[in-house]
Design a protein around this motif. Sequence first.
Motif, PDB file in Angstrom:
ATOM      1  N   LEU A 148      34.760 -17.646   3.695  1.00 30.49           N
ATOM      2  CA  LEU A 148      33.339 -17.535   4.022  1.00 30.49           C
ATOM      3  C   LEU A 148      32.473 -18.046   2.867  1.00 30.49           C
ATOM      4  O   LEU A 148      31.445 -18.693   3.100  1.00 30.49           O
ATOM      5  CB  LEU A 148      32.973 -16.093   4.369  1.00 30.49           C
ATOM      6  CG  LEU A 148      33.531 -15.592   5.706  1.00 30.49           C
ATOM      7  CD1 LEU A 148      33.288 -14.098   5.853  1.00 30.49           C
ATOM      8  CD2 LEU A 148      32.926 -16.354   6.873  1.00 30.49           C
ATOM      9  N   LYS A 149      32.889 -17.797   1.638  1.00 28.62           N
ATOM     10  CA  LYS A 149      32.131 -18.281   0.482  1.00 28.62           C
ATOM     11  C   LYS A 149      32.091 -19.808   0.475  1.00 28.62           C
ATOM     12  O   LYS A 149      31.054 -20.409   0.180  1.00 28.62           O
ATOM     13  CB  LYS A 149      32.743 -17.739  -0.809  1.00 28.62           C
ATOM     14  CG  LYS A 149      31.883 -18.014  -2.024  1.00 28.62           C
ATOM     15  CD  LYS A 149      32.398 -17.287  -3.239  1.00 28.62           C
ATOM     16  CE  LYS A 149      31.481 -17.516  -4.436  1.00 28.62           C
ATOM     17  NZ  LYS A 149      31.933 -16.770  -5.603  1.00 28.62           N
ATOM     18  N   LYS A 150      33.209 -20.448   0.820  1.00 27.82           N
ATOM     19  CA  LYS A 150      33.244 -21.912   0.913  1.00 27.82           C
ATOM     20  C   LYS A 150      32.306 -22.402   2.010  1.00 27.82           C
ATOM     21  O   LYS A 150      31.602 -23.392   1.838  1.00 27.82           O
ATOM     22  CB  LYS A 150      34.673 -22.402   1.186  1.00 27.82           C
ATOM     23  CG  LYS A 150      35.568 -22.341  -0.017  1.00 27.82           C
ATOM     24  CD  LYS A 150      36.963 -22.820   0.321  1.00 27.82           C
ATOM     25  CE  LYS A 150      37.902 -22.518  -0.839  1.00 27.82           C
ATOM     26  NZ  LYS A 150      39.298 -22.686  -0.492  1.00 27.82           N
ATOM     27  N   ARG A 151      32.293 -21.724   3.133  1.00 21.80           N
ATOM     28  CA  ARG A 151      31.409 -22.107   4.236  1.00 21.80           C
ATOM     29  C   ARG A 151      29.940 -21.982   3.823  1.00 21.80           C
ATOM     30  O   ARG A 151      29.116 -22.826   4.156  1.00 21.80           O
ATOM     31  CB  ARG A 151      31.705 -21.266   5.477  1.00 21.80           C
ATOM     32  CG  ARG A 151      33.072 -21.615   6.096  1.00 21.80           C
ATOM     33  CD  ARG A 151      33.460 -20.710   7.219  1.00 21.80           C
ATOM     34  NE  ARG A 151      32.580 -20.873   8.366  1.00 21.80           N
ATOM     35  CZ  ARG A 151      32.718 -20.197   9.507  1.00 21.80           C
ATOM     36  NH1 ARG A 151      33.715 -19.331   9.637  1.00 21.80           N
ATOM     37  NH2 ARG A 151      31.892 -20.387  10.499  1.00 21.80           N
ATOM     38  N   LEU A 152      29.624 -20.937   3.066  1.00 21.02           N
ATOM     39  CA  LEU A 152      28.261 -20.774   2.554  1.00 21.02           C
ATOM     40  C   LEU A 152      27.914 -21.911   1.595  1.00 21.02           C
ATOM     41  O   LEU A 152      26.809 -22.469   1.658  1.00 21.02           O
ATOM     42  CB  LEU A 152      28.113 -19.422   1.850  1.00 21.02           C
ATOM     43  CG  LEU A 152      28.156 -18.199   2.762  1.00 21.02           C
ATOM     44  CD1 LEU A 152      28.348 -16.938   1.943  1.00 21.02           C
ATOM     45  CD2 LEU A 152      26.894 -18.112   3.604  1.00 21.02           C
ATOM     46  N   ALA A 153      28.846 -22.273   0.727  1.00 25.75           N
ATOM     47  CA  ALA A 153      28.630 -23.362  -0.225  1.00 25.75           C
ATOM     48  C   ALA A 153      28.409 -24.695   0.494  1.00 25.75           C
ATOM     49  O   ALA A 153      27.710 -25.576  -0.012  1.00 25.75           O
ATOM     50  CB  ALA A 153      29.800 -23.463  -1.195  1.00 25.75           C
ATOM     51  N   ASN A 154      28.988 -24.826   1.670  1.00 23.63           N
ATOM     52  CA  ASN A 154      28.830 -26.043   2.467  1.00 23.63           C
ATOM     53  C   ASN A 154      27.586 -26.014   3.342  1.00 23.63           C
ATOM     54  O   ASN A 154      27.410 -26.887   4.189  1.00 23.63           O
ATOM     55  CB  ASN A 154      30.074 -26.298   3.325  1.00 23.63           C
ATOM     56  CG  ASN A 154      31.253 -26.756   2.486  1.00 23.63           C
ATOM     57  OD1 ASN A 154      31.080 -27.402   1.460  1.00 23.63           O
ATOM     58  ND2 ASN A 154      32.457 -26.406   2.908  1.00 23.63           N
ATOM     59  N   GLY A 155      26.761 -24.999   3.174  1.00 24.74           N
ATOM     60  CA  GLY A 155      25.472 -24.985   3.852  1.00 24.74           C
ATOM     61  C   GLY A 155      25.348 -24.105   5.081  1.00 24.74           C
ATOM     62  O   GLY A 155      24.284 -24.085   5.717  1.00 24.74           O
ATOM     63  N   GLU A 156      26.398 -23.383   5.450  1.00 25.13           N
ATOM     64  CA  GLU A 156      26.259 -22.492   6.609  1.00 25.13           C
ATOM     65  C   GLU A 156      25.349 -21.323   6.248  1.00 25.13           C
ATOM     66  O   GLU A 156      25.263 -20.916   5.089  1.00 25.13           O
ATOM     67  CB  GLU A 156      27.634 -22.002   7.074  1.00 25.13           C
ATOM     68  CG  GLU A 156      28.443 -23.126   7.725  1.00 25.13           C
ATOM     69  CD  GLU A 156      29.666 -22.633   8.463  1.00 25.13           C
ATOM     70  OE1 GLU A 156      29.528 -21.741   9.328  1.00 25.13           O
ATOM     71  OE2 GLU A 156      30.759 -23.142   8.150  1.00 25.13           O
ATOM     72  N   ALA A 157      24.651 -20.805   7.229  1.00 26.55           N
ATOM     73  CA  ALA A 157      23.661 -19.748   7.004  1.00 26.55           C
ATOM     74  C   ALA A 157      24.320 -18.395   6.765  1.00 26.55           C
ATOM     75  O   ALA A 157      25.181 -17.968   7.539  1.00 26.55           O
ATOM     76  CB  ALA A 157      22.720 -19.666   8.195  1.00 26.55           C
ATOM     77  N   PHE A 158      23.878 -17.719   5.704  1.00 28.08           N
ATOM     78  CA  PHE A 158      24.412 -16.407   5.338  1.00 28.08           C
ATOM     79  C   PHE A 158      24.253 -15.421   6.488  1.00 28.08           C
ATOM     80  O   PHE A 158      25.202 -14.731   6.853  1.00 28.08           O
ATOM     81  CB  PHE A 158      23.679 -15.891   4.089  1.00 28.08           C
ATOM     82  CG  PHE A 158      24.368 -14.751   3.402  1.00 28.08           C
ATOM     83  CD1 PHE A 158      25.059 -14.959   2.231  1.00 28.08           C
ATOM     84  CD2 PHE A 158      24.311 -13.458   3.910  1.00 28.08           C
ATOM     85  CE1 PHE A 158      25.695 -13.904   1.575  1.00 28.08           C
ATOM     86  CE2 PHE A 158      24.935 -12.400   3.277  1.00 28.08           C
ATOM     87  CZ  PHE A 158      25.635 -12.633   2.101  1.00 28.08           C
ATOM     88  N   ASP A 159      23.050 -15.358   7.068  1.00 26.63           N
ATOM     89  CA  ASP A 159      22.800 -14.369   8.118  1.00 26.63           C
ATOM     90  C   ASP A 159      23.663 -14.598   9.347  1.00 26.63           C
ATOM     91  O   ASP A 159      24.146 -13.644   9.959  1.00 26.63           O
ATOM     92  CB  ASP A 159      21.315 -14.302   8.487  1.00 26.63           C
ATOM     93  CG  ASP A 159      20.755 -15.615   8.986  1.00 26.63           C
ATOM     94  OD1 ASP A 159      21.277 -16.694   8.645  1.00 26.63           O
ATOM     95  OD2 ASP A 159      19.761 -15.567   9.734  1.00 26.63           O
ATOM     96  N   VAL A 160      23.909 -15.854   9.685  1.00 29.81           N
ATOM     97  CA  VAL A 160      24.746 -16.164  10.854  1.00 29.81           C
ATOM     98  C   VAL A 160      26.189 -15.724  10.596  1.00 29.81           C
ATOM     99  O   VAL A 160      26.819 -15.094  11.458  1.00 29.81           O
ATOM    100  CB  VAL A 160      24.677 -17.673  11.190  1.00 29.81           C
ATOM    101  CG1 VAL A 160      25.685 -18.049  12.262  1.00 29.81           C
ATOM    102  CG2 VAL A 160      23.260 -18.057  11.617  1.00 29.81           C
ATOM    103  N   LEU A 161      26.709 -16.031   9.409  1.00 28.32           N
ATOM    104  CA  LEU A 161      28.083 -15.633   9.079  1.00 28.32           C
ATOM    105  C   LEU A 161      28.199 -14.116   8.982  1.00 28.32           C
ATOM    106  O   LEU A 161      29.200 -13.543   9.407  1.00 28.32           O
ATOM    107  CB  LEU A 161      28.534 -16.292   7.777  1.00 28.32           C
ATOM    108  CG  LEU A 161      28.746 -17.808   7.850  1.00 28.32           C
ATOM    109  CD1 LEU A 161      29.126 -18.363   6.488  1.00 28.32           C
ATOM    110  CD2 LEU A 161      29.798 -18.180   8.885  1.00 28.32           C
TER     111      LEU A 161
END
Length: 92
Positions: free
Chosen positions: A20-33
């Motif tokens: 999940l941290k990698k996905r956040l680093a790639n621009g995915e939204a924190f609230d959505v995850l």
Amino acid sequence: MPKAMARHILVKTEAEAEQLKKRLANGEAFDVLAKKHSLCPSGKRGGDLGEVRPGQMVRAIDQVIFKKPLRTVHGPIKSAFGYHLVQVFYRE
């Protein structure tokens, strides 16, 4: 007394938190995850913990909220509940 505004994602495994941290680093939204993956009731609010004061959270999370840099995703942080990713917006 100090206070801070933070949000977090709680998952069962360190590997899941790292992914999940990698996905956040790639621009995915924190609230959505957070809404999709967090085991904490705060997940329904996009991981929003609201305003917290020292001693309200488990010690490991408290340390991040009140001592680590703002607007950075910290973690995985292990607690008795699982693994957390924490982001702090402000502290006073």
